[in-house]
Design a protein around this motif. Structure first.
Motif, PDB file in Angstrom:
ATOM      1  N   ASP A   1      53.042  56.855  11.391  1.00 39.67           N
ATOM      2  CA  ASP A   1      51.942  56.531  12.304  1.00 39.67           C
ATOM      3  C   ASP A   1      51.874  57.496  13.480  1.00 39.67           C
ATOM      4  OD1 ASP A   1      51.039  54.409  10.839  1.00 39.67           O
ATOM      5  OD2 ASP A   1      52.388  52.971  11.788  1.00 39.67           O
TER       6      ASP A   1
ATOM      7  N   CYS B   1      57.386  48.663   5.748  1.00 43.83           N
ATOM      8  CA  CYS B   1      58.381  47.651   6.029  1.00 43.83           C
ATOM      9  C   CYS B   1      58.394  46.606   4.907  1.00 43.83           C
ATOM     10  CB  CYS B   1      58.078  46.984   7.374  1.00 43.83           C
ATOM     11  SG  CYS B   1      59.241  45.692   7.842  1.00 43.83           S
TER      12      CYS B   1
ATOM     13  N   PHE C   1      60.181  50.292   8.138  1.00 46.44           N
ATOM     14  CA  PHE C   1      59.486  50.219   9.427  1.00 46.44           C
ATOM     15  C   PHE C   1      59.607  51.535  10.165  1.00 46.44           C
ATOM     16  CE2 PHE C   1      59.290  49.337  13.946  1.00 46.44           C
ATOM     17  CZ  PHE C   1      58.128  48.576  14.021  1.00 46.44           C
TER      18      PHE C   1
ATOM     19  N   ALA D   1      55.237  45.251  13.915  1.00 45.50           N
ATOM     20  CA  ALA D   1      54.172  46.070  13.355  1.00 45.50           C
ATOM     21  C   ALA D   1      52.803  45.483  13.663  1.00 45.50           C
ATOM     22  CB  ALA D   1      54.367  46.198  11.835  1.00 45.50           C
TER      23      ALA D   1
ATOM     24  N   PHE E   1      56.585  53.851  10.995  1.00 46.10           N
ATOM     25  CA  PHE E   1      56.244  54.144  12.381  1.00 46.10           C
ATOM     26  C   PHE E   1      56.170  55.644  12.621  1.00 46.10           C
ATOM     27  CE2 PHE E   1      57.335  54.523  16.934  1.00 46.10           C
ATOM     28  CZ  PHE E   1      56.287  53.766  17.442  1.00 46.10           C
TER      29      PHE E   1
ATOM     30  N   ALA F   1      53.754  51.299   9.308  1.00 48.94           N
ATOM     31  CA  ALA F   1      55.002  50.607   9.609  1.00 48.94           C
ATOM     32  C   ALA F   1      55.025  49.257   8.907  1.00 48.94           C
ATOM     33  CB  ALA F   1      55.148  50.436  11.118  1.00 48.94           C
TER      34      ALA F   1
ATOM     35  N   LEU G   1      51.976  46.051  17.172  1.00 48.71           N
ATOM     36  CA  LEU G   1      51.543  47.440  17.336  1.00 48.71           C
ATOM     37  C   LEU G   1      50.092  47.602  16.891  1.00 48.71           C
ATOM     38  CD1 LEU G   1      54.586  49.545  16.035  1.00 48.71           C
ATOM     39  CD2 LEU G   1      53.780  49.323  18.383  1.00 48.71           C
TER      40      LEU G   1
ATOM     41  N   MET H   1      47.917  52.527  14.953  1.00 48.29           N
ATOM     42  CA  MET H   1      49.373  52.640  14.937  1.00 48.29           C
ATOM     43  C   MET H   1      49.988  51.343  14.407  1.00 48.29           C
ATOM     44  SD  MET H   1      51.883  53.760  17.963  1.00 48.29           S
ATOM     45  CE  MET H   1      51.762  55.466  17.672  1.00 48.29           C
ATOM     46  N   GLY H   2      51.010  51.460  13.585  1.00 49.26           N
ATOM     47  CA  GLY H   2      51.665  50.294  13.032  1.00 49.26           C
ATOM     48  C   GLY H   2      51.221  49.947  11.649  1.00 49.26           C
TER      49      GLY H   2
END
Lengths: 176, 568
Positions: free
Chosen positions: A64, A81, A57, B18, A61, A77, B21, A73-74
């Motif tokens: 990102d 993750c 993650f 996530a 991130f 991640a 986000l 964004m994410g």
């Protein structure tokens, strides 16, 4: 603490190297090794599922946020993750088959990224583009992963062997 | 188990974060909540990336150097080849431009003179290593080039063609020591020979030998080609050069000057071969803009050199016509063609200046009289000679003795005073110009020139042969010393009015004796035909007999008889 700091620095270094060096290499095939992915995989192998997920993650991130970023964004991640968790879980459950886990992770990661992008309606995440790019991405990543594994196993084995020397290598002296 | 649950929990949490986000960012694409985050990341990583790039770029370049080496090598080859090609093209281009300019100038010049030329380019040159000065041009018989044609370029006369091949021709340059060309001083009718000096002069100078030692010749005057018979090998009127220096040649029969050719013989490129000479001698029309000196010369000369005498008497006019003709329509014989130079009698104006003008006065009769009567060999008949002949012949004969008698008296006078005397006569002639006056003058001259010509033959031969070799012939002036031995006064001079046929060399020396009491006067007697006035000085020639069809003439003014013989 020091190890944590080293890990953070290493992560940062990997990400910077990825965008400043690796992505700019004019490699044939259009793709290139994904150092961040491999970093996540290696960390996950070493730290297990929870650590892998966290590291994944974090690095996702970071990816990102890293400047040349034009995606939602994410996204990374989420992907990293998951990758970190799966690899870590596989390493925990079947310690001998980490190589298989790495191969599967490396092969799945691009697909997952593209899949998430596709789900989010990213016009760039196209199956055709992925199909064209995927082989080279996988090949580079596998080659690099093999290199990393060779280096890592070499070091760790050497350490183990050195530790074994006093007991097994000099029995005579020991008896004397 | 606990561990697994915790792990799952954490994973779920992270995934949820996530997704949050993603959701948030996706839904607020325009002004995302995460812009500050991105900004912080950008500033943080931006620094790192800059540093990384700073470190990585040299490495990358280094790697690039290797990875792209083959490609670079190929590109270097390609570029080098292209560069060479472009350079070549550039050179060719400028060369072409120069050639074009040269060609234009050459065509302009030949257009000025009314020549028909074939343009050619110099493709090879024989120069310093050898003794000859010759070039090869890329036009040959296929282009209508034949041997003995004039070659010129935009500046002036270059030389003449000696050999031809189907697609090339050899041109002997004016600077070749073995080549000589008839030349005429601009604005006047003084003629002479241009001889090359060979490699010694590096193509910068040629020798100009003025046949009339008494004619004024100053540095700065320009000379043009005099022209040969039928324009071969030298067409008339082509600019030759500018006189640089006049040598003092006391005791010589001719005056020697050195002229700088208009043509740069070291940089010959585009040339033209004159395949057809103009109908009329362009005279000085082809010279570049006349400098002040030339104008001055022109204005000066008329009074005693060029200006036409008021009344042309038949005799002078006929000879004058010959001279004129040589200069104009029908240039003198080609080089290597023996010329029979008749010794002009004293009567003939020694310096030949006066007769010519009279020719100007009678253009009708003077225009190419020889064309009608010329024999194959180029004999020249003078149209109105017939009228003069009867009297003239007798007279010549009668004066011969007279002259012979007087010769001894005169000889001691030395050559110096001779020209002077002539000049006086000349002045008188141009001033008065009636026939009677003229005749009396010519008598006087005749008398004053009377001398035994025996000794003069050798000298004459030299001069004449020089003239022959050089292509000056018909229309050329010839002169020979009088008196026995060198140093005597000039015995005669004249203008060649005819030319021997080619291939009959040496007549001059061979049959010089026996004539009508003229001793060794060339052309007199010996030939088996009657010579009209081979009195002492006026030899001439003719030839219908042994010499079959070629004759040659001589002399201006001196000769009065025998024209019919020539004709017949």
């Amino acid at each position: 603490m020091i190890r944590a700091m080293a890990a953070v620095l290493l992560v940062g270094l990997i990400m910077v190297v990825q965008v400043t060096v690796v992505n700019r290499l004019p490699l044939p095939g259009g793709g290139g090794p994904d150092l961040v992915l491999l970093g996540v995989v290696v960390f996950a192998l070493a730290r297990g599922a929870v650590g892998g997920a966290a590291i994944g993650f974090a690095m996702g991130f970071g990816t990102d946020v890293l400047p040349p970023a034009a995606h939602v964004m994410g996204q990374y991640a989420l992907v990293f993750c998951l990758v970190g968790f799966m690899v870590g879980r596989a390493a925990e459950r079947a310690p001998g088959s980490s190589a298989v886990a790495v191969i599967v992770a490396v092969m799945l990661a691009p697909v997952m990224s593209a899949g998430v992008g596709g789900l989010l309606g990213d016009p760039r995440a196209d199956w055709r583009t992925l199909a064209a790019l995927w082989p080279s991405l996988v090949m580079y990543n596998l080659a690099l992963a093999a290199l990393i594994f060779w280096v890592v196993s070499r070091f760790s084995r050497e350490r183990r062997r050195r530790a074994a020397v006093p007991t097994g290598a000099y029995p005579v002296r020991r008896h004397v | 188990m606990r561990d697994t649950r915790r792990a799952r929990l954490i994973l779920g949490l992270l995934l949820a974060v996530a997704l949050v986000l993603i959701t948030v960012d996706h839904r607020q694409r325009g002004d995302s909540l995460f812009d500050p985050v991105r900004a912080v990341g950008a500033s943080l990583f931006g620094v790192a990336e800059r540093a990384g790039t700073g470190v990585a770029r040299p490495v990358g370049d280094f790697i690039d150097t290797f990875t792209s080496a083959p490609e670079s090598k190929r590109r270097i080859e390609v570029l080098r080849a292209e560069n060479a090609r472009l350079r070549r093209e550039l050179t060719a281009h400028s060369l072409d431009r120069e050639r074009s300019a040269e060609l234009t100038r050459m065509l302009g010049l030949s257009g000025l003179g009314g020549y028909r030329v074939v343009a050619a380019q110099v493709i090879a040159r024989r120069g310093v290593p050898g003794f000859e000065d010759a070039v090869e041009i890329d036009a040959g018989t296929g282009d209508g080039v034949k041997p003995e044609m004039t070659v010129l370029n935009g500046d002036g006369l270059v030389g003449r063609v000696v050999h031809t091949a189907p697609a090339s021709a050899t041109v002997v340059l004016l600077t070749d020591p073995a080549s000589s060309a008839g030349a005429r001083v601009e604005g006047s009718n003084e003629i002479g020979l241009i001889t090359g000096l060979g490699p010694v002069a590096e193509g910068r100078l040629v020798r100009f030998r003025l046949l009339d030692a008494a004619a004024p010749l100053t540095a700065g005057r320009r000379i043009v080609s005099f022209g040969s018979q039928h324009g071969m090998p030298y067409a008339p009127g082509v600019p030759l050069g500018t006189i640089q220096r006049v040598e003092a040649t006391p005791g010589e029969l001719t005056r020697v000057a050195y002229a700088r050719p208009f043509v740069d013989f070291n940089a010959l490129d585009v040339v033209g071969v004159v395949v057809q000479a103009p109908q009329r001698d362009p005279r000085d029309a082809m010279l570049p803009k006349p400098p002040a000196a030339a104008a001055r010369a022109d204005s000066v000369t008329p009074p005693h050199r060029t200006s036409p005498p008021a009344s042309p008497s038949p005799v002078p006019s006929s000879t004058a016509r010959g001279a004129r003709e040589g200069g104009r329509g029908q240039p003198g014989a080609t080089r290597a063609r023996p010329v029979r130079v008749q010794r002009p009698q004293a009567r003939s104006r020694p310096n030949g200046a006066h007769g010519r003008p009279s020719g100007v006065r009678h253009p009708a009769s003077g225009r190419r009289p020889s064309s009608a009567r010329a024999r194959p060999g180029g004999a020249v008949a003078r149209p109105d000679g017939a009228a003069a002949r009867p009297g003239g012949g007798g007279r010549a004969r009668s004066t011969k003795d007279h002259a012979a008698r007087d010769g001894d008296q005169h000889r001691p006078a030395g050559r110096r005073d001779h020209p002077t005397k002539i000049r006086e006569h000349t002045a008188r002639a141009s001033g008065g110009g009636e026939r009677g006056h003229r005749r009396s003058r010519s008598d006087e001259l005749e008398r004053s020139h009377a001398a035994a010509p025996g000794g003069s033959v050798e000298r004459l031969r030299g001069v004449a042969f020089g003239a022959l070799r050089s292509g000056v012939s018909k229309g050329s002036r010839a002169a020979a010393p009088g008196g026995a031995g060198a140093g005597g006064p000039e015995r005669f001079r004249g203008v060649v009015v005819g030319v021997f046929r080619r291939g009959v060399p040496g007549w001059l020396g061979g049959d010089g004796s026996g004539g009508s009491g003229a001793g060794a006067a060339p052309g007199c007697g010996g030939r088996g035909d009657r010579v009209g006035s081979c009195s002492w000085g006026g030899g001439v020639e003719l030839s219908r007999g042994s010499g079959a069809g070629r004759v040659v003439g001589v002399v201006r003014g001196a000769w009065r008889g025998g024209r019919e013989d020539m004709k017949a």
